[in-house]
Design a protein around this motif. Sequence first.
Motif, mmCIF file in Angstrom:
data_model
loop_
_atom_site.group_PDB
_atom_site.id
_atom_site.type_symbol
_atom_site.label_atom_id
_atom_site.label_comp_id
_atom_site.label_asym_id
_atom_site.label_seq_id
_atom_site.Cartn_x
_atom_site.Cartn_y
_atom_site.Cartn_z
ATOM 1 N N SER A 1 0.644 7.671 -0.392
ATOM 2 C CA SER A 1 0.574 8.914 -1.166
ATOM 3 C C SER A 1 -0.077 8.750 -2.535
ATOM 4 O O SER A 1 -0.421 9.737 -3.163
ATOM 5 N N ASN A 2 -0.246 7.506 -3.028
ATOM 6 C CA ASN A 2 -0.775 7.323 -4.370
ATOM 7 C C ASN A 2 -1.445 5.958 -4.471
ATOM 8 O O ASN A 2 -0.775 4.928 -4.526
ATOM 9 N N GLN A 3 -2.762 5.966 -4.567
ATOM 10 C CA GLN A 3 -3.523 4.721 -4.590
ATOM 11 C C GLN A 3 -3.253 3.905 -5.855
ATOM 12 O O GLN A 3 -3.331 2.685 -5.830
ATOM 13 N N GLN A 4 -2.890 4.558 -6.950
ATOM 14 C CA GLN A 4 -2.640 3.842 -8.193
ATOM 15 C C GLN A 4 -1.415 2.935 -8.108
ATOM 16 O O GLN A 4 -1.255 2.025 -8.919
ATOM 17 N N LEU A 5 -0.538 3.167 -7.156
ATOM 18 C CA LEU A 5 0.671 2.358 -7.017
ATOM 19 C C LEU A 5 0.468 1.113 -6.156
ATOM 20 O O LEU A 5 1.340 0.262 -6.085
ATOM 21 N N ASP A 6 -0.690 0.999 -5.492
ATOM 22 C CA ASP A 6 -0.971 -0.172 -4.661
ATOM 23 C C ASP A 6 -1.029 -1.429 -5.527
ATOM 24 O O ASP A 6 -1.531 -1.393 -6.649
ATOM 25 N N TYR B 1 0.844 -1.185 0.000
ATOM 26 C CA TYR B 1 0.000 0.000 0.000
ATOM 27 C C TYR B 1 0.878 1.233 0.000
ATOM 28 O O TYR B 1 1.784 1.366 0.818
ATOM 29 N N ARG B 2 0.615 2.118 -0.930
ATOM 30 C CA ARG B 2 1.364 3.379 -1.023
ATOM 31 C C ARG B 2 0.442 4.494 -0.523
ATOM 32 O O ARG B 2 -0.528 4.850 -1.181
ATOM 33 N N TRP C 1 6.051 2.802 2.020
ATOM 34 C CA TRP C 1 5.176 1.701 1.660
ATOM 35 C C TRP C 1 4.722 0.995 2.935
ATOM 36 O O TRP C 1 5.482 0.891 3.888
#
Length: 148
Positions: free
Chosen positions: A98-103, A95-96, A127
């Motif tokens: 700062s940026n949900q798209q990187l999860d 889980y990132r 992370w």
Amino acid sequence: MKWNWGKGLVVAMVAFMSFILYMVITMSTNKKYSHDLVTESYYAKEMAYQTEIDAETNTYDLKEKIEGTKTNEGWLLSFPSELDPTKLTGKVFLYRPSNQQLDFDFPLVLSGSNLLIPDKQLIDGRWNITIEFEYENKAYLYKKSIVY
């Protein structure tokens, strides 16, 4: 009428009790102050949370701890040698904040007693790693916050 400390004390107590009674009536009757549960299935979620706590406790009870280190290839997680890697099943979730798209998540597949999260999937920053796994019908949960 003579005013003394006894009458003052009674007046102060009556005033305080009136204030408390006014607040109780206002808070319980005014629709602006809602006292609903956050979720409808609050108690079911609470039971699931207890399962999560139990799984984390199982992880802490292992003789060796799961260790994570940064390597040139990525983030290397070393599992305890007391666990047979062929009997482990589970998933890894990164889980990132700062940026949900990187999860992303992937199934737990160990190489020996190690798990390598490739460098190309991790960009620099914070992370949260969550590993849910089962070993011999016992649930385990590992959570760690890392800075890569």
